[in-house]
Design an enzyme around this catalytic site. Structure first.
Site, PDB file in Angstrom:
ATOM      1  N   THR A 323      27.772   4.990 -80.963  1.00  0.00           N
ATOM      2  CA  THR A 323      27.518   3.845 -80.079  1.00  0.00           C
ATOM      3  C   THR A 323      26.050   3.859 -79.673  1.00  0.00           C
ATOM      4  OG1 THR A 323      28.160   2.747 -78.002  1.00  0.00           O
ATOM      5  CG2 THR A 323      28.208   5.145 -78.007  1.00  0.00           C
ATOM      6  N   HIS A 375      37.044  19.133 -75.759  1.00  0.00           N
ATOM      7  CA  HIS A 375      36.868  20.580 -75.713  1.00  0.00           C
ATOM      8  C   HIS A 375      38.156  21.332 -76.084  1.00  0.00           C
ATOM      9  CE1 HIS A 375      34.703  24.127 -75.068  1.00  0.00           C
ATOM     10  NE2 HIS A 375      34.537  24.120 -73.757  1.00  0.00           N
TER      11      HIS A 375
END
Length: 412
Positions: A323, A375
Site C-alpha cells: 500500500t 507475530h
C-alpha cells in the site's frame, strides 16, 4: 407484452447477497442491452449490473435494499419500441397553448401558516430528570427549548444542550447521515477482526530513493515510448518484495486453523483508491513478471477499479499486500494486515532530507517504509530481515533487481 425478469447474478464464490447501491436509470426508462442500469455492492467489491435486453424497465427494488443472488430486481418489457429521439417525451404541448393555460390558471391562494401551539404551564419546564442534568451543568432552563409534550424540557434535551448551541448566532451546525454500503461495512468488520484476532506488529526502516530516481530519469521516456506505460516506483517495490518473499518465505504465508500455509508464488495485492473506497486488486505471479509486466498489470487493474469494472476474482487470493500512502502525503503509518495474509508493506512520501554518505552530509530523497506482520507466525528476525532485503533492493536496483543490465531488464 414480453417481460424479462432480471435476477441478481452471482458476483463470485461465497457471495449470497448484494446491496443496491445506485440505480443508474429511472422506472419507465428505455434501456439498451448491456447498458449499466445499477451499481451493486457486495462485501468484496462494487459491480455494475448490465441490462440483459433492450426495453422499458420496471424497478422492483429500492436503493439500499439488500437482495439475494437470484432475486428479481427489475423487469424489462422487451416488446416495447424505442421512443423516437431517445427517452424524451414523444410530444409536448404547443407554446401558445401553454400561455393560454397560464393566463387562465387561478391565482394561488396563500395557505396560512399553522398557528404555534399555545404555551402551557409545561412549556419550558424541565422534567425532574432534566432539571437534575441542567443543575449539574449550571444551565438555566430558560436557555433550553423543550421538545417534549407541550414544550416540556426532556432529559435528552438537557443532556444534548450546550451553552454554545443556545447562544451562538454564527456559522452552521448542520449534520447529515447515510447508511454505510455493504462493502464499507465488510471492510470495517475485517479491520476490527485483524486487531482482535492477530498479533500485529510493525517494524520500520528508511530507504534512499536516489538510485531509482536516477534510473527513472534515464529510461522513463524510452520505456513509455516502447511499452505504453510509465516506469513508476511500484514496479521497483514489487520486484523488491517478491525477492524478499523468496528469502523469507514465512512472510509469504498465512494461518489456517492450526496450520501455517506457505506459498511458492507471490500474488501481490496492490491497494488502489477508487470512487467507492480502497480496493485491493491482485497482481498474479508477480515473481515471474518483468518491470513492464508489473507496470502494465497495475495500470490495467487501476483502470478497472476507477471504472467500476473490477471483478471479485481479481480482488481475492493475494498472498502479500503493498500500500502506498505516500501518494496522499503520508510521512509514516502502521498499515493494517489484509486478512488472511500475514504481511503488508507500507510505502510513504518521498522527502529530501540530509543523510550521511561516505562521511559527508548530503541531501537525498528518502522514504520511510513499514512492514506490519502477524507475530504468531512471523518472528522479529524474519520481519526485520525482510524489510532490510527490500531496502537493499530499492537502494541498489541495478545490481540486485536488474542483474547489472538496466536496458535488458526494462526490455529496451
Amino acid at each position: 407484452m414480453d417481460m424479462l425478469e432480471m435476477k441478481v447474478p452471482s458476483p463470485g464464490e461465497s457471495i449470497t447477497e448484494v446491496e443496491i447501491a445506485t440505480w443508474l436509470v429511472k422506472d419507465g426508462d428505455y434501456v439498451e442491452k448491456d447498458q449499466a442500469i445499477a451499481e451493486v455492492d457486495s462485501d468484496k467489491a462494487t459491480l455494475e449490473l448490465p441490462a440483459e435486453e433492450s426495453g422499458i424497465i420496471t424497478l422492483k427494488a429500492e436503493e439500499g435494499d439488500v437482495v439475494e443472488v437470484g432475486q428479481v430486481v427489475c423487469l424489462i418489457d422487451t416488446s416495447a419500441a424505442k421512443p423516437e429521439g431517445g427517452s424524451a417525451p414523444a410530444a409536448e404541448a404547443p407554446k401558445a397553448e401553454v400561455k393560454e393555460e397560464v393566463k387562465a390558471a387561478p391565482a394561488p391562494v396563500a395557505t396560512p401558516a399553522p398557528a404555534a401551539p399555545a404555551a402551557t404551564y409545561a412549556t419550558g419546564t424541565p422534567s425532574p430528570a432534566a432539571k437534575k442534568v441542567l443543575d449539574e451543568k449550571g444551565i438555566d432552563a430558560s436557555q433550553v427549548k423543550g421538545s417534549g409534550r407541550d414544550g416540556r424540557i426532556t432529559q435528552d434535551d438537557a443532556a444534548r444542550f450546550t451553552p454554545a448551541m443556545g447562544t451562538s448566532t454564527q456559522g452552521t451546525r448542520a449534520q447529515s447521515e447515510k447508511k454505510l454500503s455493504s462493502l464499507r461495512r465488510k471492510i470495517a468488520q475485517r479491520l476490527v477482526s485483524v486487531k482482535n484476532e492477530t498479533a500485529m506488529l510493525t517494524t520500520f526502516n528508511e530507504v534512499d530513493m536516489s538510485a531509482i530516481f536516477a534510473l527513472r530519469n534515464q529510461y522513463k521516456d524510452e520505456f513509455k515510448a516502447k511499452h505504453g506505460v510509465g516506469l513508476g516506483f511500484m514496479s521497483f517495490f514489487t520486484k523488491a518484495v517478491t525477492r524478499a518473499l523468496e528469502l523469507y518465505p514465512d512472510v509469504n504465508s498465512m494461518i489456517d486453523g492450526d496450520y501455517q500455509v506457505k506459498f511458492d508464488f507471490a500474488d501481490i495485492s496492490v491497494a488502489v483508491s477508487g470512487p467507492k473506497g480502497l480496493m485491493v486488486p491482485v497482481v498474479r505471479n508477480a515473481e515471474n513478471l518483468t518491470f513492464r509486466g508489473v507496470e502494465q498489470s497495475i495500470k490495467d487493474l487501476a483502470i478497472k477499479v476507477r471504472d467500476g469494472k473490477i471483478s471479485v476474482d481479481e480482488m481475492t487470493g493475494g498472498t502479500f499486500t503493498i500500500t502506498n500512502g505516500g501518494v496522499f502525503g503520508s510521512m509514516m503509518s502502521t498499515p493494517i494486515i489484509n486478512p488472511p495474509q500475514s504481511g503488508i508493506l507500507g510505502m510513504h512520501n518521498i522527502v529530501e532530507r540530509p543523510v550521511v554518505k561516505n562521511g559527508q552530509i548530503v541531501i537525498a530523497p528518502m522514504m520511510y517504509v513499514a512492514l506490519s506482520y502477524d507475530h504468531r507466525i512471523i518472528d522479529g528476525r524474519e520481519s526485520v530481515g525482510f524489510l532490510v532485503a527490500v531496502k537493499e533492493a530499492v537502494e541498489d536496483p541495478l545490481n540486485v533487481l536488474m542483474g547489472g543490465d538496466a536496458k535488458r531488464a526494462l526490455e529496451l
